[in-house]
Design an enzyme around this catalytic site. Sequence first.
Site, short mmCIF file in Angstrom:
data_model
loop_
_atom_site.label_atom_id
_atom_site.label_comp_id
_atom_site.label_asym_id
_atom_site.label_seq_id
_atom_site.Cartn_x
_atom_site.Cartn_y
_atom_site.Cartn_z
CD GLN A 28 1.90 14.11 -2.18
OE1 GLN A 28 2.14 14.26 -3.23
NE2 GLN A 28 1.85 14.42 -1.32
CD GLU B 125 7.58 15.37 -1.35
OE1 GLU B 125 6.75 14.53 -1.74
OE2 GLU B 125 8.68 15.49 -1.93
CG ASP C 222 4.73 11.98 -0.53
OD1 ASP C 222 5.29 10.97 -0.01
OD2 ASP C 222 4.35 12.90 0.31
N GLY D 205 21.42 21.83 -17.04
CA GLY D 205 21.73 21.32 -18.29
C GLY D 205 22.67 22.27 -18.93
N GLY D 206 23.15 22.12 -20.21
CA GLY D 206 24.44 22.65 -20.58
C GLY D 206 24.12 23.94 -21.28
C1 LIG Z 1 3.49 7.35 5.87
C2 LIG Z 1 3.79 6.67 7.12
C3 LIG Z 1 5.01 7.57 7.83
C4 LIG Z 1 2.41 6.74 8.01
O1 LIG Z 1 2.76 6.26 9.37
P1 LIG Z 1 1.61 5.65 10.26
O2 LIG Z 1 0.72 6.78 10.20
O3 LIG Z 1 2.38 5.25 11.57
O4 LIG Z 1 0.97 4.44 9.42
P2 LIG Z 1 1.48 2.95 9.29
O5 LIG Z 1 1.87 2.65 7.93
O6 LIG Z 1 2.56 2.64 10.47
O7 LIG Z 1 0.19 2.20 9.58
C5 LIG Z 1 -0.46 2.10 10.77
C6 LIG Z 1 -1.26 0.99 11.45
O8 LIG Z 1 -2.48 1.14 10.76
C7 LIG Z 1 -2.81 0.12 10.83
N1 LIG Z 1 -4.03 -0.15 9.67
C8 LIG Z 1 -3.81 0.14 8.58
N2 LIG Z 1 -4.92 -0.30 7.90
C9 LIG Z 1 -5.72 -0.95 8.53
C10 LIG Z 1 -7.16 -1.42 8.53
N3 LIG Z 1 -7.59 -1.24 7.38
N4 LIG Z 1 -7.61 -2.11 9.74
C11 LIG Z 1 -6.88 -2.20 10.43
N5 LIG Z 1 -5.67 -1.52 10.76
C12 LIG Z 1 -5.01 -0.86 9.85
C13 LIG Z 1 -1.69 -0.85 10.51
O9 LIG Z 1 -1.79 -2.47 10.60
C14 LIG Z 1 -0.60 -0.31 11.28
O10 LIG Z 1 -0.91 -0.98 12.48
P3 LIG Z 1 0.47 -1.82 13.31
O11 LIG Z 1 1.44 -0.64 13.33
O12 LIG Z 1 -0.13 -1.76 14.73
O13 LIG Z 1 0.80 -2.88 12.64
C15 LIG Z 1 4.45 5.18 6.88
O14 LIG Z 1 3.29 4.46 6.49
C16 LIG Z 1 5.47 4.99 6.22
O15 LIG Z 1 6.63 5.30 6.35
N6 LIG Z 1 5.20 4.50 4.82
C17 LIG Z 1 6.31 4.17 3.74
C18 LIG Z 1 6.75 5.45 3.00
C19 LIG Z 1 5.53 6.24 2.55
O16 LIG Z 1 5.05 6.10 1.78
N7 LIG Z 1 5.69 7.59 3.02
C20 LIG Z 1 5.15 8.77 2.33
C21 LIG Z 1 3.61 8.91 2.87
S1 LIG Z 1 2.66 10.15 1.60
#
Ligand SMILES: CC(C)(COP(=O)(O)OP(=O)(O)OC[C@H]1O[C@@H](n2cnc3c(N)ncnc32)[C@H](O)[C@@H]1OP(=O)(O)O)[C@@H](O)C(=O)NCCC(=O)NCCS
Length: 424
Positions: free
Chosen positions: A17, A139, A168, A246-247
């Site tokens: 998101q 979030e 988010d 607020g106030g």
């Molecule tokens: C949201 C979150 C918790 C999700 O975590 P997640 O599902 O584990 O996803 P990640 O961002 O770690 O990415 C997972 C993997 O997908 C892979 N990936 C993503 N797009 C890809 C693509 N097009 N092709 C191949 N691999 C891909 C990444 O390389 C990563 O692999 P790795 O861990 O082996 O390097 C995390 O992305 C995060 O903390 N983001 C920052 C804060 C944020 O925006 N949070 C709010 C989300 S609403």
Amino acid sequence: MAKALEGVRILDFTHVQSGPTCTQLLAWFGADVIKVERPGIGDVTRGQLRDVPDADSLYFTMLNHNKRSITIDTKNPKGKELLEGLIKTCDVLVENFAPGVLDRMGFSWERVQQINPRMIMASIKGFGPGPYEDYKVYENVAQCTGGAASTTGFDDGPPLVTGAQIGDSGTGLHLALGIVTALYHRTHSGKGQRVLAAMQDGVLNLCRVKLRDQQRLAHGPLKEYPQYPHGTFGDAVPRSGNASGGGQPGWILKCKGWETDPNAYIYFITQAPVWDKICNVIGKPEWITHPDYAKAEARLPRLKDIFDTIEQWTKTKTKYEAMDILNKYDIPCGPILSMKELAEEPSLRQTGTIVEVDHPKRGKYLSVGCPIKLSDSPAEVTRSPLLGEHTDEILRQVLKLDDSKIGEFKSSGALGAVKPIAAE
Ligand SMILES: CC(C)(COP(=O)(O)OP(=O)(O)OC[C@H]1O[C@@H](n2cnc3c(N)ncnc32)[C@H](O)[C@@H]1OP(=O)(O)O)[C@@H](O)C(=O)NCCC(=O)NCCS
């Protein structure tokens, strides 16, 4: 009429998101947003909280309007080659991967700068540099770590998260502002820069008034809080229920029908300049001059009784009747509107804040349109892309690849799983 961000091309590596809200706004302002997704899977939200089988979820469709989708396996060497090409032609790379993901993919900030020194690289992370910088965040984690949860709810209850997605979507908004600011800066400097919006920082920014109150606490009780004058204050800002930040003291009051309708309530603000009108409306004209009520400061220890009295009046009116009457006297108030009421509100449809969008797989659905209105660059909401819908188009139009090159990339598996030939 050209859109405000026409000519700006965004390489959109966002998912879930926070990031998608940011790039959706930029798309509404006219940027060409190319969403890079994992072949076969795409943004994980495509399949989350599905209401229609085999159709992209509302979670996905409502956050990814006006974008194009290309599927690239970024772990495939030929996929990386394609990405390099896209980095060369795009103005902004936006991502909200977990910390370290982009580096592992081979696209660190240093590398991105080498490929395209004009590139702006914008990231959302859970935390800024510090002890928690490597942590993943969603979030509600941001709401809890950014000061929202500890200050939301009632004093005698646990911390609460809010329905508004301040971690988010709030951080997405912050990032969008950072990106357009960096784009403007680039017009002078000629160079790109890094833009970081941490979700904890974004939430804390939105909780600014609570840090204000934390410091006020050192000088005595917070007199507009419901704890005053009978409760106690500790050393941290307490939860203030529905008190106004607020106030001008306010509270949520029951309206006619509250016994059966969970949203038959109104937010009532006892704004000082209209105090005499409030007294007249609720049938307490004597409060206009009474020393316990006439001045705002005198009212503070009596707020609970004052709101109880006002509620005796609001309970005799529906929330809409109360809103009409109060606004006649410029008394600020807000009926508690349900999502159903908002979805059906004609004025929100007219302004494009609520829009009906047609989708080839799910049919018509409602979405929130662009909440920011530019007079010379109105946002037209178009449906979210299907997974990889624009892969060919982007390879040809943006990367200028011909059939044989595209065939090469396809057979490498960079655009998705290579299908075995039947005879094999
Ligand atoms: C949201 C979150 C918790 C999700 O975590 P997640 O599902 O584990 O996803 P990640 O961002 O770690 O990415 C997972 C993997 O997908 C892979 N990936 C993503 N797009 C890809 C693509 N097009 N092709 C191949 N691999 C891909 C990444 O390389 C990563 O692999 P790795 O861990 O082996 O390097 C995390 O992305 C995060 O903390 N983001 C920052 C804060 C944020 O925006 N949070 C709010 C989300 S609403």
